[in-house]
Design a protein around this motif. Structure first.
Motif, short mmCIF file in Angstrom:
data_model
loop_
_atom_site.label_atom_id
_atom_site.label_comp_id
_atom_site.label_asym_id
_atom_site.label_seq_id
_atom_site.Cartn_x
_atom_site.Cartn_y
_atom_site.Cartn_z
N GLU A 57 25.78 -17.00 -66.03
CA GLU A 57 24.61 -17.87 -65.89
C GLU A 57 23.32 -17.05 -65.89
O GLU A 57 22.31 -17.46 -66.48
N PHE A 58 23.35 -15.89 -65.24
CA PHE A 58 22.17 -15.03 -65.22
C PHE A 58 21.89 -14.48 -66.61
O PHE A 58 20.74 -14.33 -67.01
N GLN A 59 22.94 -14.19 -67.35
CA GLN A 59 22.76 -13.63 -68.68
C GLN A 59 22.23 -14.66 -69.67
O GLN A 59 21.49 -14.32 -70.60
N LYS A 60 22.58 -15.93 -69.48
CA LYS A 60 22.17 -16.98 -70.41
C LYS A 60 20.81 -17.58 -70.08
O LYS A 60 20.22 -18.26 -70.92
N ASN A 61 20.34 -17.38 -68.86
CA ASN A 61 19.07 -17.98 -68.44
C ASN A 61 18.18 -16.88 -67.88
O ASN A 61 18.27 -16.52 -66.71
N GLN A 62 17.30 -16.38 -68.74
CA GLN A 62 16.49 -15.22 -68.36
C GLN A 62 15.00 -15.55 -68.36
O GLN A 62 14.55 -16.47 -69.03
N PRO A 63 14.22 -14.78 -67.59
CA PRO A 63 12.80 -15.05 -67.44
C PRO A 63 12.03 -15.03 -68.76
O PRO A 63 12.36 -14.28 -69.67
N SER A 64 11.01 -15.84 -68.83
CA SER A 64 10.10 -15.85 -69.97
C SER A 64 8.68 -15.72 -69.45
O SER A 64 8.43 -15.72 -68.24
N SER A 65 7.74 -15.62 -70.36
CA SER A 65 6.33 -15.48 -69.99
C SER A 65 5.79 -16.71 -69.28
O SER A 65 4.73 -16.68 -68.66
N LYS A 66 6.52 -17.81 -69.36
CA LYS A 66 6.10 -19.06 -68.72
C LYS A 66 6.49 -19.11 -67.24
O LYS A 66 6.03 -19.98 -66.50
N TRP A 67 7.37 -18.19 -66.83
CA TRP A 67 7.81 -18.19 -65.44
C TRP A 67 6.70 -17.64 -64.54
O TRP A 67 5.93 -16.76 -64.93
N SER A 68 6.64 -18.15 -63.30
CA SER A 68 5.69 -17.64 -62.33
C SER A 68 6.17 -16.29 -61.79
O SER A 68 7.33 -15.90 -61.97
N ARG A 69 5.27 -15.59 -61.11
CA ARG A 69 5.63 -14.29 -60.52
C ARG A 69 6.79 -14.44 -59.54
O ARG A 69 7.71 -13.63 -59.54
N ASN A 70 6.75 -15.47 -58.70
CA ASN A 70 7.82 -15.67 -57.72
C ASN A 70 9.15 -16.01 -58.39
O ASN A 70 10.21 -15.63 -57.91
N GLU A 71 9.08 -16.73 -59.49
CA GLU A 71 10.30 -17.05 -60.22
C GLU A 71 10.93 -15.79 -60.81
O GLU A 71 12.15 -15.61 -60.76
N ILE A 72 10.09 -14.92 -61.32
CA ILE A 72 10.58 -13.66 -61.88
C ILE A 72 11.13 -12.75 -60.80
O ILE A 72 12.21 -12.16 -60.93
N LEU A 73 10.40 -12.64 -59.69
CA LEU A 73 10.86 -11.82 -58.57
C LEU A 73 12.21 -12.31 -58.04
O LEU A 73 13.14 -11.52 -57.84
N ALA A 74 12.31 -13.60 -57.80
CA ALA A 74 13.55 -14.18 -57.27
C ALA A 74 14.71 -13.93 -58.24
O ALA A 74 15.82 -13.56 -57.82
N TYR A 75 14.45 -14.14 -59.52
CA TYR A 75 15.50 -13.94 -60.53
C TYR A 75 16.03 -12.52 -60.49
O TYR A 75 17.25 -12.30 -60.44
N TYR A 76 15.15 -11.53 -60.51
CA TYR A 76 15.61 -10.14 -60.60
C TYR A 76 16.19 -9.62 -59.29
O TYR A 76 17.08 -8.76 -59.29
#
Length: 232
Positions: A57-76
């Protein structure tokens, strides 16, 4: 401490975020990680298919430039932690992640069209986001590491979660020994010392934001030996 753990459980109970659904990852953590961050690796090995599903699921759904900073931080942060679990389980049984060849440098994590390592996530992504509290959120599968949170980090609760895990780590007597005039602290504060300082603040200033004991500006600083035994 119990109150803080209950808050974290409440914050991560659903695991739903705007651009990523962490429910399966949340369920995996709830089922295999205790409130103190101890991982049941034997059970997780048995349920490896569930772990591999979450990794996919992590491999198929990855951050894009549209994601917020908190969304990117949480993801990684979550990605680092789940891939650390995978690295251990793929080499389990083992007594320490340090017994696994190239544990941090193996490029086994799929990110778009390339493969990256745990070290890449930590040093090339998370540490470049100017957020020192990530050091208390990512877990290296070892006893001296900050405890692995048994709920997912979520964008809308990330600030509260990072504050809580940082305070928990700083005041955890099994990780740090803090008194007014002398502090014996984790090697994390030594390895990444520059992350906790600014032009106008020191490591002591950072610690005093979270420590229940007020530390003197000229306190003696010592670093504790790191226990790399598996956090089970």
């Amino acid at each position: 401490m119990k109150k803080n753990i209950l808050i974290l459980l409440f914050l991560g109970i659903q695991g739903i975020a705007q651009n990523f659904d962490y429910r399966n990852y949340n369920s995996l953590l709830n089922s295999h990680v205790s409130s103190r961050g101890n991982v049941n690796y034997d059970k997780l090995k048995t349920n490896k298919a569930d772990l591999d599903k979450v990794v996919e699921e992590f491999q198929k759904n990855q951050p894009s430039s549209k994601w917020s900073r908190n969304e990117i931080l949480a993801y990684y942060i979550n990605s680092y932690n789940v891939h650390t679990l995978k690295k251990v389980i793929d080499n389990y049984p083992t007594k320490s992640i340090k017994n696994i060849k190239n544990a941090w440098d193996d490029k086994f994590i799929i990110l778009g069209s390339k493969k990256i390592s745990l070290s890449y996530i930590e040093h090339n992504i998370l540490r470049k986001m100017n957020e020192p509290r990530i050091h208390f959120a990512i877990n290296c599968a070892s006893y001296s590491c900050p405890n692995l949170l048994n709920v997912a980090y979520l964008p809308n609760t990330l600030e509260t979660q990072l504050e809580l895990v940082t305070k928990e780590f700083v005041n955890d007597s099994s990780k740090n020994d803090i008194s007014t005039d002398e502090i014996k602290i984790s090697e994390i504060f030594n390895w990444f010392s520059g992350d906790f300082k600014t032009k106008n603040t020191s490591l002591i200033d950072f610690l005093n934001k979270y420590s229940t004991v007020k530390i003197s500006d000229n306190a003696k600083v010592r670093y504790l030996s790191y226990n790399w035994s598996l956090n089970k």
